[in-house]
Every structure is written in structure tokens, then in C-alpha cells.
Design a protein around this motif. Sequence first.
Motif, PDB file in Angstrom:
ATOM      1  N   GLN A 188       0.770  -1.176  -0.126  1.00 13.18           N
ATOM      2  CA  GLN A 188      -0.178   0.085   0.017  1.00 13.18           C
ATOM      3  C   GLN A 188       0.987   1.324   0.084  1.00 13.18           C
ATOM      4  O   GLN A 188       0.373   2.267  -0.732  1.00 13.18           O
ATOM      5  N   ARG A 189       1.991   1.150   0.803  1.00  6.50           N
ATOM      6  CA  ARG A 189       2.663   2.575   1.002  1.00  6.50           C
ATOM      7  C   ARG A 189       3.850   2.719  -0.159  1.00  6.50           C
ATOM      8  O   ARG A 189       4.160   3.834  -0.659  1.00  6.50           O
ATOM      9  N   ARG A 238      -7.065  -1.341   6.578  1.00  5.76           N
ATOM     10  CA  ARG A 238      -8.378  -0.648   6.184  1.00  5.76           C
ATOM     11  C   ARG A 238      -8.506   0.719   5.689  1.00  5.76           C
ATOM     12  O   ARG A 238      -9.246   0.812   4.620  1.00  5.76           O
ATOM     13  N   ALA A 239      -7.334   1.367   6.342  1.00  4.20           N
ATOM     14  CA  ALA A 239      -7.247   2.875   5.882  1.00  4.20           C
ATOM     15  C   ALA A 239      -6.309   3.100   4.735  1.00  4.20           C
ATOM     16  O   ALA A 239      -6.323   4.321   4.073  1.00  4.20           O
ATOM     17  N   GLY A 240      -5.589   2.216   4.360  1.00  6.45           N
ATOM     18  CA  GLY A 240      -4.410   2.251   3.597  1.00  6.45           C
ATOM     19  C   GLY A 240      -4.839   2.242   1.955  1.00  6.45           C
ATOM     20  O   GLY A 240      -3.700   2.448   1.372  1.00  6.45           O
ATOM     21  N   GLY A 241      -5.875   1.985   1.652  1.00  5.23           N
ATOM     22  CA  GLY A 241      -6.245   1.860   0.318  1.00  5.23           C
ATOM     23  C   GLY A 241      -5.968   0.598  -0.372  1.00  5.23           C
ATOM     24  O   GLY A 241      -5.569  -0.297   0.193  1.00  5.23           O
ATOM     25  N   ALA A 242      -6.100   0.731  -1.782  1.00  5.85           N
ATOM     26  CA  ALA A 242      -5.728  -0.572  -2.474  1.00  5.85           C
ATOM     27  C   ALA A 242      -4.587  -1.122  -2.416  1.00  5.85           C
ATOM     28  O   ALA A 242      -3.772  -0.237  -2.417  1.00  5.85           O
ATOM     29  N   ALA A 269      -8.002 -13.451  -2.777  1.00  4.85           N
ATOM     30  CA  ALA A 269      -7.430 -13.931  -4.265  1.00  4.85           C
ATOM     31  C   ALA A 269      -8.266 -13.574  -5.293  1.00  4.85           C
ATOM     32  O   ALA A 269      -8.037 -13.082  -6.221  1.00  4.85           O
ATOM     33  N   ALA A 270      -9.764 -13.730  -5.032  1.00  2.11           N
ATOM     34  CA  ALA A 270     -10.533 -13.425  -6.176  1.00  2.11           C
ATOM     35  C   ALA A 270     -10.551 -12.024  -6.277  1.00  2.11           C
ATOM     36  O   ALA A 270     -10.928 -11.565  -7.464  1.00  2.11           O
ATOM     37  N   LYS A 271     -10.516 -11.020  -5.421  1.00  3.52           N
ATOM     38  CA  LYS A 271     -10.603  -9.715  -5.615  1.00  3.52           C
ATOM     39  C   LYS A 271      -9.094  -9.082  -6.390  1.00  3.52           C
ATOM     40  O   LYS A 271      -9.257  -7.993  -6.943  1.00  3.52           O
ATOM     41  N   ALA A 272      -8.037  -9.847  -6.330  1.00  3.58           N
ATOM     42  CA  ALA A 272      -7.026  -9.517  -6.923  1.00  3.58           C
ATOM     43  C   ALA A 272      -7.075  -9.751  -8.627  1.00  3.58           C
ATOM     44  O   ALA A 272      -7.682 -10.736  -8.898  1.00  3.58           O
ATOM     45  N   PRO A 273      -6.603  -9.023  -9.358  1.00  7.08           N
ATOM     46  CA  PRO A 273      -6.789  -9.107 -10.835  1.00  7.08           C
ATOM     47  C   PRO A 273      -6.163 -10.443 -11.129  1.00  7.08           C
ATOM     48  O   PRO A 273      -6.487 -11.081 -12.244  1.00  7.08           O
ATOM     49  N   CYS A 274      -4.926 -10.552 -10.566  1.00 10.90           N
ATOM     50  CA  CYS A 274      -4.113 -11.814 -11.136  1.00 10.90           C
ATOM     51  C   CYS A 274      -3.821 -12.638  -9.655  1.00 10.90           C
ATOM     52  O   CYS A 274      -3.015 -12.943  -9.269  1.00 10.90           O
ATOM     53  N   GLY A 275      -5.052 -12.842  -8.840  1.00 11.93           N
ATOM     54  CA  GLY A 275      -5.083 -13.725  -7.642  1.00 11.93           C
ATOM     55  C   GLY A 275      -5.299 -15.245  -7.889  1.00 11.93           C
ATOM     56  O   GLY A 275      -6.239 -15.590  -8.787  1.00 11.93           O
TER      57      GLY A 275
END
Length: 279
Positions: A94-95, A191-195, A237-243
Motif C-alpha cells: 500500500q505504501r 483498512r485505511a491504507g487503500g488498494a 485471491a478473487a479480488k486481486a486481478p491476478c489472484g
Amino acid sequence: MDRSGVGRQPVVFVPGAGGIGLDFFLAHEQVARFATSLIYDRAGTGWSDDVALPRSTTEVTDELRALLGATGLPAPYVLVGHSLGGAYVQRYAQRFPDDVAAMLLIEPLHEDWNDYMPDHLKINTNAAAAEGALEVTGDLIAHFRRSFTETFSAFPQPLQGLLIDKHLSPERLLTGLREGSNVLAILDDLRAGGARPDVPLIVLSGTDIDAAQKLFASEGQLREQIAASGKLFASIAAKAPCGEHRSLPGTTHISIPMVRPDAVAAAVHDLARRAQQRP
């Protein structure tokens, strides 16, 4: 730290709470056959210097970035995070998204944990209470020694003995509880760190229970947790484009890096290949 092998997109192993870089020794050796591999002990763990625990995700990820800068290893990296180390890897991504080529998360801590757990397994109190509730006795240490001896059975001597003794030493025995005692703050940071960055991702999870886990929960509770966390890991894994989610029978939350180094190295190999094929 130990650095081994050569190759593009260096691989960096981040242990779980109370973990030691050399817990990944067998996977580290296998990965070094096709990539540059790095294992290390966070401050306050393993053979590194003591610091006050717990630490914030900012402190841990800043430390890791400074370490990687000092080694001269060029970004981007394939980051491998186990349990609490999985949370640190996600926070690092995230960072510093441009520094990350791919992520391998092994039974990772994740901010959606409570969404998948029944009420009695939700994280809803500060984990610091767990340290005070655990009485360190000779029987407890003997119990842990038997568990560690089984977990590290494939490791060469004298490394096996050195690792077990370090894990059970007075200064390190409760490190895992101390590192994880700010778990709610860690989840808030995620949770607050973004995608997370759009990079290849694999999640590894276990299906079994070991003796050490039974000190903290009943077998029934642990079975419930495994079933629920499997759904969480599949969702990550499902939420990641290449998961991708890979379940490993015969392994536990703690033991995957030690008893299935082949599965860890295979996942790293696949991630490195996928990262190289991306534009």
C-alpha cells in the motif's frame, strides 16, 4: 539477514509474529536456485536487536525498506509474508506500490477477518491480554519443544537445534504475542491504507491443526476458524486481478514455510514468471 542466489525481481521473506527469517531456510534455498532470495529478522525477533514491542506497521515497513535499500537489491520485489508478516507485506504494498512485483501471502492477517468469522472467533479485544493469560511453565516449554521438533524435522543439524533453542529462549518465547498485541491497530492501518497494487498474488493456506494451536483454542473452534479463513483467503485471491488461492492439505497455519518449502518455492516461481510477463 541472509542473501542467496541471483536473478531478476528479488524475493523477500517476511516472517509471522515471533517468526525468524531462518524459518524459511528450506524455501530460501530452493528459491535461490532461480532468483535472488533474502531472509531477515525484524528488530525484536530472532537474532536481531531487541526493541519495544509491539511496533506499528509504519515502523516495520520503513525498516524493511531501509534494509532493502542497504542491500542494494533493486525493486520491484516479490514479497512473501506469513501470518502477521502477510499484513506487513500488504501494508508495504500500500505504501510503496512501485516497489512490489508480486505478493505471496501465507495464511495472512487481513482486515476482512471479522467479516468471515462467527462471533466467538472475531478479533474484538486487544491481544495483549493473551500474554498475561499464558503461564510459562516447564511443561509448556516441553510442549512447544515437541511441536517445534516435529515442525523443523526436515531441517539440517545444527540449524534445527539452533532454531528451536532460539524460539524457546526466554527473550523470544513470547515475542509472537507481543508483536501481535496491537492487531486491531494493524487491521485499522490496512483498512485505511487503500488498494493494494495490481500485481500477481497467490494465497497459501493450511487445513490441519498442530499441538501449539490447541493451547489457545479448542479443536472445534480451530476447525471453524480453518473453514472460515479458507473462504477469506479465496476472497482475497478473487479480488486481486491476478489472484489465486492454493490450499495445502497436511499443513497448519504455523507450519507451511517449514514443512512445504516446495509449495512456497513453486508459488514464488509462478509469481516471478507472471510478473515478468506483465507489461
